[in-house]
Design a protein around this motif. Structure first.
Motif, mmCIF file in Angstrom:
data_model
loop_
_atom_site.group_PDB
_atom_site.id
_atom_site.type_symbol
_atom_site.label_atom_id
_atom_site.label_comp_id
_atom_site.label_asym_id
_atom_site.label_seq_id
_atom_site.Cartn_x
_atom_site.Cartn_y
_atom_site.Cartn_z
ATOM 1 N N MET A 17 3.007 -13.466 -4.047
ATOM 2 C CA MET A 17 4.155 -14.378 -4.108
ATOM 3 C C MET A 17 5.345 -13.791 -3.343
ATOM 4 O O MET A 17 6.037 -14.498 -2.613
ATOM 5 C CB MET A 17 4.500 -14.570 -5.590
ATOM 6 C CG MET A 17 5.159 -15.847 -5.929
ATOM 7 S SD MET A 17 4.276 -17.249 -5.256
ATOM 8 C CE MET A 17 5.647 -18.338 -5.114
ATOM 9 N N GLU A 18 5.514 -12.498 -3.525
ATOM 10 C CA GLU A 18 6.643 -11.819 -2.900
ATOM 11 C C GLU A 18 6.560 -11.961 -1.373
ATOM 12 O O GLU A 18 7.524 -12.319 -0.697
ATOM 13 C CB GLU A 18 6.584 -10.350 -3.300
ATOM 14 C CG GLU A 18 7.920 -9.663 -3.335
ATOM 15 C CD GLU A 18 7.710 -8.174 -3.584
ATOM 16 O OE1 GLU A 18 6.699 -7.797 -4.216
ATOM 17 O OE2 GLU A 18 8.562 -7.402 -3.115
ATOM 18 N N TYR A 19 5.346 -11.722 -0.846
ATOM 19 C CA TYR A 19 5.152 -11.789 0.596
ATOM 20 C C TYR A 19 5.222 -13.239 1.090
ATOM 21 O O TYR A 19 5.827 -13.529 2.128
ATOM 22 C CB TYR A 19 3.814 -11.147 0.986
ATOM 23 C CG TYR A 19 3.639 -11.038 2.480
ATOM 24 C CD1 TYR A 19 4.317 -10.066 3.207
ATOM 25 C CD2 TYR A 19 2.833 -11.948 3.176
ATOM 26 C CE1 TYR A 19 4.186 -9.987 4.589
ATOM 27 C CE2 TYR A 19 2.697 -11.868 4.549
ATOM 28 C CZ TYR A 19 3.374 -10.896 5.251
ATOM 29 O OH TYR A 19 3.251 -10.818 6.618
ATOM 30 N N TYR A 35 -11.905 -10.864 3.334
ATOM 31 C CA TYR A 35 -11.189 -9.587 3.352
ATOM 32 C C TYR A 35 -11.590 -8.714 4.540
ATOM 33 O O TYR A 35 -10.857 -7.825 4.931
ATOM 34 C CB TYR A 35 -11.399 -8.822 2.040
ATOM 35 C CG TYR A 35 -10.417 -9.221 0.942
ATOM 36 C CD1 TYR A 35 -9.324 -10.042 1.216
ATOM 37 C CD2 TYR A 35 -10.571 -8.777 -0.364
ATOM 38 C CE1 TYR A 35 -8.439 -10.424 0.218
ATOM 39 C CE2 TYR A 35 -9.677 -9.151 -1.373
ATOM 40 C CZ TYR A 35 -8.612 -9.971 -1.073
ATOM 41 O OH TYR A 35 -7.734 -10.337 -2.059
ATOM 42 N N SER A 36 -12.777 -8.967 5.114
ATOM 43 C CA SER A 36 -13.179 -8.159 6.265
ATOM 44 C C SER A 36 -12.619 -8.718 7.571
ATOM 45 O O SER A 36 -12.805 -8.160 8.630
ATOM 46 C CB SER A 36 -14.712 -8.083 6.345
ATOM 47 O OG SER A 36 -15.220 -9.361 6.660
ATOM 48 N N LYS A 37 -11.929 -9.853 7.454
ATOM 49 C CA LYS A 37 -11.433 -10.490 8.693
ATOM 50 C C LYS A 37 -9.917 -10.672 8.672
ATOM 51 O O LYS A 37 -9.388 -11.545 9.354
ATOM 52 C CB LYS A 37 -12.068 -11.868 8.849
ATOM 53 C CG LYS A 37 -13.562 -11.834 9.008
ATOM 54 C CD LYS A 37 -14.058 -13.241 9.113
ATOM 55 C CE LYS A 37 -15.566 -13.274 9.204
ATOM 56 N NZ LYS A 37 -16.088 -14.571 8.907
ATOM 57 N N LEU A 38 -9.251 -9.886 7.852
ATOM 58 C CA LEU A 38 -7.824 -10.155 7.671
ATOM 59 C C LEU A 38 -6.932 -9.625 8.810
ATOM 60 O O LEU A 38 -5.750 -9.947 8.845
ATOM 61 C CB LEU A 38 -7.339 -9.608 6.319
ATOM 62 C CG LEU A 38 -7.734 -10.459 5.105
ATOM 63 C CD1 LEU A 38 -7.253 -9.831 3.807
ATOM 64 C CD2 LEU A 38 -7.167 -11.875 5.216
ATOM 65 N N PRO A 59 -3.974 -6.174 2.629
ATOM 66 C CA PRO A 59 -4.783 -7.397 2.495
ATOM 67 C C PRO A 59 -4.323 -8.351 1.393
ATOM 68 O O PRO A 59 -4.255 -9.561 1.603
ATOM 69 C CB PRO A 59 -6.184 -6.877 2.181
ATOM 70 C CG PRO A 59 -6.202 -5.461 2.578
ATOM 71 C CD PRO A 59 -4.800 -4.953 2.568
ATOM 72 N N GLU A 60 -3.946 -7.801 0.241
ATOM 73 C CA GLU A 60 -3.582 -8.687 -0.877
ATOM 74 C C GLU A 60 -2.287 -9.451 -0.617
ATOM 75 O O GLU A 60 -1.966 -10.394 -1.341
ATOM 76 C CB GLU A 60 -3.451 -7.893 -2.189
ATOM 77 C CG GLU A 60 -4.763 -7.430 -2.792
ATOM 78 C CD GLU A 60 -5.294 -6.158 -2.134
ATOM 79 O OE1 GLU A 60 -4.533 -5.537 -1.360
ATOM 80 O OE2 GLU A 60 -6.467 -5.812 -2.354
#
Ligand code: CNA
Length: 295
Positions: free
Chosen positions: A72-74, A55-58, A66-67
């Motif tokens: 699924m939508e994305y 999460y710190s490298k997204l 981030p999520e």
């Protein structure tokens, strides 16, 4: 109960007393809840550890939030960021860690009720934990499914495509994207997860290792064991303590620092080192080392 027995009941367990309890066959139905922290030593980063967690490298995935990477939508709009991350998450020739072997050892000793893992890396399978003793609560990379025609693929079939940095497409219908069977936000959990309702009340010891307990409903399972079930947390940081926002509806989380604690113990630090100490205290070093040598 006699007075002495009553008094003993009220003393919370400790890391050492739980190890002694395992040694003396006090615990016969042990449930383990595990998370990304147990696979860090295998070379797979976790999500939430500062600096090293995914999460710190997204930023490099250019996501709206981030999520989105597990939404699924994305994914239906843009599966590329997920497959870029999957390349990092998929175990290539990765080996199970000492914690995975400890789970197997509990199974061999016939005191493992079940392992509930949030991990999707299949390292429990590589440690040869019997399928009936394992719940992959968030699915795994072991299989993948075409989102259009539902044709099923094995990890072996799609892994080479992902490793080349490509999005796997269905060979059968030629239309759908093939998505690994890991659970995204907005998807139902695998059917095996429903076992938890029957399993947790039967446990006499719950060991929680390497998880932030932030993903629900998994994190809330710590409340599903009975009041007299001992609970041991092995993690780098304290987690699962009462926070109103997470544990609502009267749940108190782990009670480490509370005067009414009669059942919770914690050992903070690196879970691999701690598990080695634990095994030593239990007196299982010989068999444990054999498992390590075999892998
Ligand atoms: P998380 O939220 O990243 O938490 C990991 C926890 O483990 C944190 O509390 C860390 O402090 C702790 N930790 C990290 N390294 C160690 C260590 N060496 N010793 C002891 N504790 C350590 O991950 P969770 O598993 O709690 O979150 C659930 C998500 C993460 C699930 O949906 C997984 O699918 C997902 N995930 C899985 C993997 C994997 O399969 N290996 C990797 C990354 C993320």
């Amino acid at each position: 109960w006699g007075d002495e027995e009553k008094k003993q009941k009220l003393i919370p367990p400790s890391f050492g007393s739980i190890a002694r309890g395992i040694k003396n066959n006090k615990y016969k139905k042990i449930i383990l809840m595990t998370g990304a922290g147990i696979s860090v030593a295998a070379g797979i980063p976790d999500f939430r550890s500062p600096k090293t967690g995914l999460y710190s490298k997204l930023e490099k995935y250019d996501l709206p939030y981030p999520e989105a990477i597990f939404s699924m939508e994305y994914f239906k709009k843009n599966p590329k960021p997920f497959f870029k991350l999957a390349k990092e998450l998929i175990p290539k020739d990765l080996k199970p860690t000492p914690v995975h072997h400890f789970c197997k050892l509990l199974e061999k000793k016939k005191v493992l009720h079940r392992v509930y893992t949030q991990n999707i890396d299949t390292l429990e399978r590589k440690a040869n934990i019997l399928p009936e003793k394992l719940v992959e609560a968030h699915g795994s990379f072991a299989y993948a499914t075409c989102l259009k025609c539902r044709y099923r693929y094995t990890q072996k079939e799609i892994q080479p495509i992902i490793m080349k940095g490509k999005v796997p497409k269905c060979k059968k219908c030629k239309k759908g994207v093939v998505k690994p069977n890991i659970t995204f936000f907005g998807e139902n959990l695998p059917s095996g997860f429903s076992l938890a309702h029957r399993d947790f009340p039967k446990a006499d010891l719950l060991i929680v290792i390497g998880t932030s307990l932030q993903v629900m409903p998994f994190g809330s399972l710590i409340h599903h064991v009975n009041e007299d079930c001992h609970r041991l947390l092995i993690n780098k940081e304290e987690v699962g303590v009462y926070r109103k926002s997470i544990f609502s509806r009267g749940h108190k989380g782990f009670r480490f620092n509370r005067s009414d604690n009669t059942r919770d113990a914690k050992k903070l630090g690196d879970c691999q080192e701690i598990i080695k100490q634990f095994v030593k205290l239990i007196g299982w070093e010989k068999e444990f080392n054999e498992l390590l040598d075999e892998s």
